[in-house]
Structure formats: C-alpha cells, structure tokens
Design a protein around this motif. Structure first.
Motif, PDB file in Angstrom:
ATOM      1  N   THR A 240       0.831  -1.211   0.000  1.00 31.84           N
ATOM      2  CA  THR A 240       0.000   0.000   0.000  1.00 31.84           C
ATOM      3  C   THR A 240       0.864   1.260   0.000  1.00 31.84           C
ATOM      4  O   THR A 240       0.348   2.363  -0.110  1.00 31.84           O
ATOM      5  N   ASN A 241       2.178   1.090   0.145  1.00 32.31           N
ATOM      6  CA  ASN A 241       3.062   2.252   0.116  1.00 32.31           C
ATOM      7  C   ASN A 241       3.428   2.629  -1.313  1.00 32.31           C
ATOM      8  O   ASN A 241       3.257   1.845  -2.236  1.00 32.31           O
ATOM      9  N   LYS A 265       0.783  -7.258   2.243  1.00 38.30           N
ATOM     10  CA  LYS A 265      -0.514  -6.577   2.179  1.00 38.30           C
ATOM     11  C   LYS A 265      -1.069  -6.483   0.755  1.00 38.30           C
ATOM     12  O   LYS A 265      -1.763  -5.537   0.405  1.00 38.30           O
ATOM     13  N   ASP A 267      -3.288  -8.229  -0.282  1.00 39.24           N
ATOM     14  CA  ASP A 267      -4.724  -8.489  -0.215  1.00 39.24           C
ATOM     15  C   ASP A 267      -5.496  -7.187   0.022  1.00 39.24           C
ATOM     16  O   ASP A 267      -6.703  -7.187   0.152  1.00 39.24           O
ATOM     17  N   GLY A 268      -4.782  -6.061   0.079  1.00 37.54           N
ATOM     18  CA  GLY A 268      -5.432  -4.768   0.290  1.00 37.54           C
ATOM     19  C   GLY A 268      -5.626  -4.021  -1.013  1.00 37.54           C
ATOM     20  O   GLY A 268      -5.579  -4.607  -2.094  1.00 37.54           O
ATOM     21  N   ALA A 269      -5.804  -2.712  -0.897  1.00 35.30           N
ATOM     22  CA  ALA A 269      -6.109  -1.906  -2.080  1.00 35.30           C
ATOM     23  C   ALA A 269      -4.859  -1.546  -2.887  1.00 35.30           C
ATOM     24  O   ALA A 269      -4.961  -1.105  -4.018  1.00 35.30           O
ATOM     25  N   GLY A 270      -3.680  -1.737  -2.299  1.00 33.75           N
ATOM     26  CA  GLY A 270      -2.452  -1.375  -2.994  1.00 33.75           C
ATOM     27  C   GLY A 270      -2.008  -2.447  -3.965  1.00 33.75           C
ATOM     28  O   GLY A 270      -2.211  -3.632  -3.727  1.00 33.75           O
ATOM     29  N   GLU A 293      -3.995 -12.191   6.709  1.00 34.86           N
ATOM     30  CA  GLU A 293      -3.568 -12.161   8.103  1.00 34.86           C
ATOM     31  C   GLU A 293      -3.387 -13.545   8.693  1.00 34.86           C
ATOM     32  O   GLU A 293      -2.891 -13.686   9.811  1.00 34.86           O
ATOM     33  N   VAL A 315      -8.019  -7.812  -6.224  1.00 29.38           N
ATOM     34  CA  VAL A 315      -6.801  -7.886  -5.426  1.00 29.38           C
ATOM     35  C   VAL A 315      -6.118  -9.215  -5.733  1.00 29.38           C
ATOM     36  O   VAL A 315      -6.719 -10.126  -6.269  1.00 29.38           O
TER      37      VAL A 315
ATOM     38  N   LEU B 192      -8.092  -3.907   6.438  1.00 23.60           N
ATOM     39  CA  LEU B 192      -8.065  -3.550   5.028  1.00 23.60           C
ATOM     40  C   LEU B 192      -9.371  -2.875   4.666  1.00 23.60           C
ATOM     41  O   LEU B 192     -10.433  -3.320   5.094  1.00 23.60           O
ATOM     42  N   MET B 221       4.026   7.431   3.919  1.00 24.87           N
ATOM     43  CA  MET B 221       4.658   6.733   2.801  1.00 24.87           C
ATOM     44  C   MET B 221       3.627   6.082   1.888  1.00 24.87           C
ATOM     45  O   MET B 221       3.973   5.415   0.916  1.00 24.87           O
ATOM     46  N   GLY B 223       0.777   5.035  -0.822  1.00 28.73           N
ATOM     47  CA  GLY B 223       0.810   5.208  -2.271  1.00 28.73           C
ATOM     48  C   GLY B 223      -0.528   5.627  -2.849  1.00 28.73           C
ATOM     49  O   GLY B 223      -1.338   6.263  -2.174  1.00 28.73           O
TER      50      GLY B 223
END
Lengths: 333, 472
Positions: A240-241, A265, A267-270, A293, A315, B192, B221, B223
């Motif tokens: 997600t970063n 991560k 499984d997230g939006a990133g 998780e 995802v 999430l 940080m 995105g």
C-alpha cells in the motif's frame, strides 16, 4: 471459518469482472486477458489505438504505484511494437512479466542458514516471519526465531505469541538490549540444537535514521561472524506504500546487502507496482508475497499472477484463487 | 527527475517571460510537469487531475503582474492551491459537554495507530485533560500489551477486555465514566479497506461508543491507494480528521493530499518520529513545500531568475557588439552581480576559486561608488559618455560624493571594457582565416557569414569601423 478463506470463495466468483461474468466460457476462451482486466482497460481494448488509449494505460499503471519513470520506460517499449489496443495490452502484460522474472528461491545454505528480515515501521515484518516459520516448519525444517526487535514495546511478546502457534522456539533478550547480540545468541542456540534456519526479526526503522541504519549494519556484521551463514536478507515492502519504496530498498541494500523483497498486504487496495522500479534499478527480485492475516497467507512470488492482479480491479488474493478458473480458459497462461 | 523538472521549467518560463505573459499552452506545458512531480510524490492520479484543473483555472484568471516572474506566479498558485486543500479549515478540539470526549482511531495495518493513540493521549494531557486509553485491537498479537507498555511510560491508564473489540470499547467507555476520565481514546485493529466484515466491525465499535472525533491514521509513505482507502473508511465511519504518521521518513507524503481531498476533512495531527513527544498539530504550509519538494522549488525559482538574467545579459551582449552598449547596461550588470551576494562568496562557490581571498569591503565599496557615479549621470550622459566635459564631470562627482578623478576613471574603464567586449564579439569570425596562417592579411568580410544575431544590426558601417580599429 476464518475470514480470509470466506473472502477467497467469494472471490472465485467475483474475479471475473461484471462484464465478463455474463460472458460465456467460449467468449472468455477467445479472449485471453479479459477476465483479468480492470474495467477501464476493458473499455479501451477494442478502441482504436491512439493517444487516448495510451493515456488510459498510463493512468492505470500510475494508479498501481509504478511511478512516472518506470511507467514511461515500459510504455515506450510497448508503443514501439503495438499494432492494436488489444495487442498493446497483451504486450504490456508480457513486458511487465518479463521485467519481474527472477529466481524466487530462498537459500538455506549454512548450518544454520540465517535469514535477516528488515524494513521500515509497520510493513509487516513480524507477521511475515511467523508465516515464514510456519512455511519452513511445514517443509520439515527446524526453525529458530530471533526476537531482535528490542525497541518496539511488546514486539517480543508479539513474536512469542506467533511462535507458540507455529511451535518454534524464540531466542530473545530483554527490552532495549542489543539486537546484534540477540541474533548472535539465537544463531549459537540454533547451531547447538542443529536447527536449519534462524529467522531474525529486527526493529522497524525508517531508512533515513543513520543511527538505526548503523545498528542494522552491526546486526549483519555480527550475524556474519556467528556460526552458520547469512543466507538471505529479506526487505519487507508494504504494497500500500508508494514511491518511497525505492529509497527504502536502495538504503537498506547499501547497509545490509538485501537479497530479496517480501511484498506484503497485497490483499489490500495497494498494487505494489513499486517493485518494478526496485527490480529495475537495484536488481532486487520479489521472492515472497503476503496475502492475508492468516499464518498460511504467504506465497512464492509469481510474476504472471502479480501482473494479472496489477492490470485488474481485483486484489491479488482473488487472482491467486481464480487461477484455477482461468487456467482452463486462458491460452496465455 | 527533479533536476530535469527544474531545467524544463526554466526553459518554459524563459520563453513565456520574453512574451511577458502566460499563454494557455505554457500553462499546460508547466502543468504536465507539475502533474508528474505530484504523482512522483504519491498523490493519487485522479486527485492530481482535479488539482491541475483547478490550478489551470487559477492561472488563466489570475491577474498576472508584469513585474513578477511567471515561474514564481505559477508556483505560488500551485502552492496556494495545495495549502488551500491541505489546510482549508484548521482543526480544533471541542470537548463534549458531558465527558468523556470520545476519540476513535482507525486505519490500515501498520499505519501507526497504537503508537499514535498514546501520542494523542499525551497531547491531551498537555491540554490539561485526563485521558483513558482503550485497547480494542484484539487481533494483532500483543497489541494491547504494546499499548500498556507505551502508556505506562507516561502513566496513562489503559482499559481492555476479552476477545470482542465492540465489548472492549463500550466497556472502556463505562470505565472512563467510572474513573471520571474526561477523554477516551480507542485504538482499533488495523484493517483492510476492502475487507467488508472488518469494516462492519469498526462500524459497530463506532456505534457502541459514538465518538466525537474519528481519526483516520495515514502513513506518509502511502501510495496511490490512499485515496480509495480513506474513502472507504470515511464511508463507514464519517471521519473527522486525519493523523499523518511517519513524517520522519523522506517520503514526499502526497498520500495526505489524496486522503484530504477525497474525504474533505482536515489533517489534525502529524507524527514526526518514534518518541512520544514527536507529535504536533499539522502545518499545511510545511507540507505543501514537502510535497512539491521545497528545496527543488526554491532551486527552480532561482534557476528561473538566472535564466532571466541570462536573457538580459544576452540582450546587453548584442548591444555590445552593435556598439550600443551603454552605461545603463553596465549599471544593470553591476547590480545583478551585487544581487548574488558578496563577491568572496560567489568565488568560493566556483571550482578552484575557494582559496582566493577577496576583500569584500573594498570591492563592495568600489561597486557602490561606481553605481553612485552612474546614477548621478543624465540619461544622455549614460547613453553617450563622450559628451561628459569638465563641468559635467564636476557635477557628477558632487552628486555621487566622489571625485572627478573617480568619474574619469570609471568612464575610461567603461570605454576600455566596451572596446574589449566588442572585439571579443568579433573574435570567432576572425579565427577562421587566422587558422590558415594569414595573420592580419586578407580578412573575410562579415557580410556573407553573419550570424542571425548580427544580421539585424542597424549600422554595418559602424561594425566595419570597429573591425579596423581592432586590427590596426
């Protein structure tokens, strides 16, 4: 039933975009990428190849955190060859996959093999280590964990709770003790008990803090002097970063010679598109991905899967599961 | 990337500057660069488009001052727009009339909720309040333990219970009332945004304690996904503000712009380090500079100014070759040099010159005298110093507080400089025949080989005259 499993089952049905869900299997078979593509990309697939199409593709790649230079670099190579919009998307997928192809194997050389896990705060180092410990234990290896995050409050407790669930031993010092000595003790303990792998959890550190980077250098130096061998230095990056990942990767590589990336991560939006820049600029391959998780939610990185998720609205954990569905209908796989 | 940006901007604005006014095409060209810079800073693509649209509108309608340089104006508009989005309404706490004032923290895993719950509690203590922390993160192993250890450092009580976060939260609310604590801060598990079940759970926690303030904890940080993540949390919880964490990294932090723009709620606090006191109210102006890359923008403005000066200098050089270089040009250039700061500093920055010693006082004084002398001349005298006779010299010396000898010296030096410069202007064209070993012999007439710059000079005869004086 654990949450992640349930979502996965839903995902098996929802992985096809609403459009394609209505399409027959025959239609899907005639169209290799449709089931994966984001709605916005599906919309341009049959459009005349022109500036609008390239802008839409660019927009999608930028939204996936690929960053401006990498997006432009990849688009240049596709632009040179593409004959139609559909062809452009196919080429793009191939270029992305090719850019990520690398060995994902984890070295177990050394007795014990030492795996250092490093990264900035909050990317999921401790969870990743628990998952790795579970995975390696299931493969029949004997694992010892080193609780070398002696800074964050209750970090050792967190690791111990995980270790209990997995059934591996943890070597720890007191809070605030020297992380290098904790790693050293863990390695000697592992060597004495003929364990195969020591996985060292280290404190999250922002790469701009030179004192903390010095500290991690020391951990590595001391680990090098202990019995066994530092076989892997895994940098954990958070999907997600954004663009800061490249700075993190380059500073950590300089400090402790990173051997591979764990992208968490997903499984997230990133979408984690920063790994394309990391691989291109630093030659660091993604070796593992974190997709949930639960203790088993760690997978070996597979470029095709990753790229399909990147080009889709879904995802990655959906893509992982939809594999079975799509492998039957997709000639590209 | 950023150095390219800097030079591209200079090019665009040097062109624009010569035309004296910004054209839509110039703005678009600049905005294309701003767009990339913002995406590079992790601002969400859609937010960038919207932002650039607004800036474009501003640029087109804003009164453009001829006196200001266009770069500064556009950068100023961009910066103002950024601050407007980031700042907007500033954040202030209104305490509940019936305590406790309830604060709920939510966000993705690893964004820094637990640490910042304690930092926020410390901030409330500084405001004279008595907070109670509630650990409702029962998901991550040892999360409550982490909260207890950190809170223990500053002696703030922590409440937690059982395995159900909703019950833990409402239990915490009862406990706060029982203990008479006037602020309650509830830490929740990271989740999430696309995990519907977990989002429903945090919704239930919120319902159970009905918070006055719900803060979304955001990693600096972060995105591109920051926009959609913030939106999901806002839909579920109706956020009141954002806490921006990990600002001690070198991330440009564009995620905060995405989140701020998407949810339309202020950024309340910023966390700038690992220690508990590394926590403060958010300053939008600092953040605007950071997202744009403040250092870079400053460089940009300097570079553009340089480019302007270069353009002026080029024009002066043209006049020099044409023999129309005047004391006004001389004065302009002198002023530009003085603007750059003390001469010793200038030389110190040039490679190989750092060892050179310059007496700043005397050279500065000399430049000041020269300026005063020229300023005491009439426009005609500056244009044509030859007309300066004794009585004029007397008047100039008196006007500038110098002596007639100083005035004569300046005029002499100026004439020599002009002669020298105009000869330098010719040099390249003379070099060619010289190579063939015919020094001072046949000379190539400039007519066939004139550069465009020289081609439109008014007086070719004058050129020829200079040419001859030089060769003899």
């Amino acid at each position: 039933m654990p949450l992640f499993r349930r979502r996965k089952q839903e995902a098996a049905f929802s992985a096809r975009t609403p459009d394609s869900a209505l399409a027959s299997d025959h239609e899907l078979a005639s169209d290799s990428t449709q089931a994966h593509l984001a709605a916005a990309l599906v919309a341009i697939k049959d459009a005349k190849l022109g500036e609008d199409v390239w802008l839409e593709i660019e927009r999608h790649l930028l939204s996936a955190d690929l960053g401006v230079p990498t997006t432009h670099r990849l688009l240049e190579s596709v632009k040179a060859e593409a004959t139609s919009s559909a062809h452009a998307l196919e080429l793009l997928r191939q270029v992305l996959v090719n850019n990520l192809a690398a060995s994902t194997s984890l070295s177990t050389e050394g007795s014990p093999a030492i795996w250092l896990v490093v990264g900035v705060n909050g990317v999921g180092k401790t969870t990743t280590i628990a998952k790795l410990a579970k995975r390696e234990t299931d493969l029949g290896r004997r694992v010892v964990l080193a609780a070398a995050d002696t800074f964050r409050a209750a970090a050792t407790e967190q690791l111990q709770m995980w270790a209990e669930r997995v059934g591996v031993s943890v070597v720890h010092g007191s809070e605030g003790s020297d992380p290098a000595s904790v790693v050293f003790d863990a390695v000697e303990h592992a060597a004495a008990n003929s364990a195969d792998i020591v996985i060292a959890d280290t404190a999250g550190r922002i790469h701009t803090k030179s004192n903390l980077m010095d500290e991690i250098c020391k951990v590595r130096r001391v680990a090098d002097k202990a019995s066994g061998r530092v076989a892997e230095v895994l940098l954990v990056l958070d999907a997600t970063n954004g663009q800061n990942g490249i700075a993190q990767a380059s500073v950590f590589t300089e400090a402790v010679d990173v051997t591979g990336i764990v992208l968490t991560k997903l499984d997230g939006a990133g979408k984690g598109g920063i790994v394309l820049s990391v691989q291109h600029e630093l030659g660091l391959p993604v070796k593992l991905i974190g997709v949930g998780e639960q203790i088993t939610d760690i997978e070996t990185f597979r470029p095709e899967q990753f790229v399909d998720a990147l080009l889709s609205d879904a995802v990655l954990s959906d893509a992982v599961l939809s594999d079975a569905v799509l492998s039957e209908v997709s000639p590209m796989r | 990337m950023l150095s390219t940006l800097t030079s591209r901007f200079s090019q665009i604005f040097t062109r624009a500057g010569r035309r004296g006014r910004l054209k839509p095409d110039d703005i678009d060209e600049v905005l294309a660069e701003i767009r990339e810079a913002l995406i590079d800073a992790d601002v969400n693509v859609d937010v960038v488009e919207k932002f650039c649209g607004a800036v474009r509108g501003e640029c087109l309608t804003a009164e453009l001052h001829q006196a200001l340089n266009p770069t500064e104006q556009v950068i100023q508009i961009v910066r103002d727009q950024l601050i407007a989005i980031l700042g907007g309404e500033s954040f202030s706490v209104t305490y509940a009339s019936k305590p406790p004032t309830v604060v709920l923290l939510a966000g993705l895993q690893g964004s820094g909720k637990t640490t910042n719950a304690v930092k926020l509690a410390r901030w409330f203590v500084q405001q004279g309040r008595q907070p109670l922390l509630v650990g409702a993160d029962l998901q991550r192993p040892a999360a409550v333990e982490q909260l207890r250890v950190l809170a223990g450092e500053i002696s703030i009580p922590v409440y937690s219970e059982g395995r159900d976060p909703v019950r833990a939260a409402s239990g915490g609310l009862k406990e706060a009332k029982r203990l008479g604590r006037d602020v309650l801060i509830c830490d929740t598990a990271g989740r999430l945004s696309i995990d519907k079940e977990m989002m429903r759970e945090v919704g239930r926690i919120s319902k159970a304690i009905s918070p006055q303030y719900t803060f979304f904890v955001l990693d600096a940080m972060g995105g591109q996904a920051a926009a959609s993540v913030a939106e999901s949390f806002h839909e579920t919880l109706e956020l009141d503000g954002i806490i921006l964490t990990k600002l001690d990294s070198d991330a440009r932090g564009g995620a905060v712009l995405s989140a701020r723009e998407t949810v339309g709620r202020p950024v309340a606090f910023a966390s700038t380090g690992e220690r508990l006191d590394d926590f403060e109210l958010f300053h939008p102006d600092r953040m605007a500079g950071r997202i744009l890359g403040k250092g870079d923008v400053l460089t940009l403005i300097e570079k553009t100014e340089e480019a302007f000066e270069k353009a002026e200098a080029e024009a002066a050089a043209e006049r020099l070759i044409a023999g129309t270089y005047t004391l006004d040009d001389f004065l302009d250039q002198m002023r530009q040099i003085r603007k750059l700061g003390p001469l010793s500093g200038l030389l110190g920055r040039m490679p190989g010159m750092s060892g050179m010693e310059i007496d700043d006082n005397s050279s500065e004084q000399r430049l000041a005298h020269m300026e005063a002398i020229i300023c005491s001349m009439t426009p005609m005298e500056r244009f044509k110093p030859e007309i300066i006779n004794n009585s004029r010299r007397q008047r100039i010396a008196q006007g500038s507080g110098t002596t007639t000898a100083d005035v004569s010296k300046l005029i002499r030096e100026f004439s020599n400089a002009r002669k020298l410069m105009s000869s330098l202007g010719k040099a390249p064209r003379k070099a060619k025949p010289a190579k063939k070993g015919k020094k001072g012999g046949s000379r190539v007439t400039p007519k066939g080989t004139v550069s465009p710059k020289v081609a439109n000079l008014p007086d070719v005869a004058n050129l020829d005259f200079l040419w001859q004086t030089e060769t003899t």
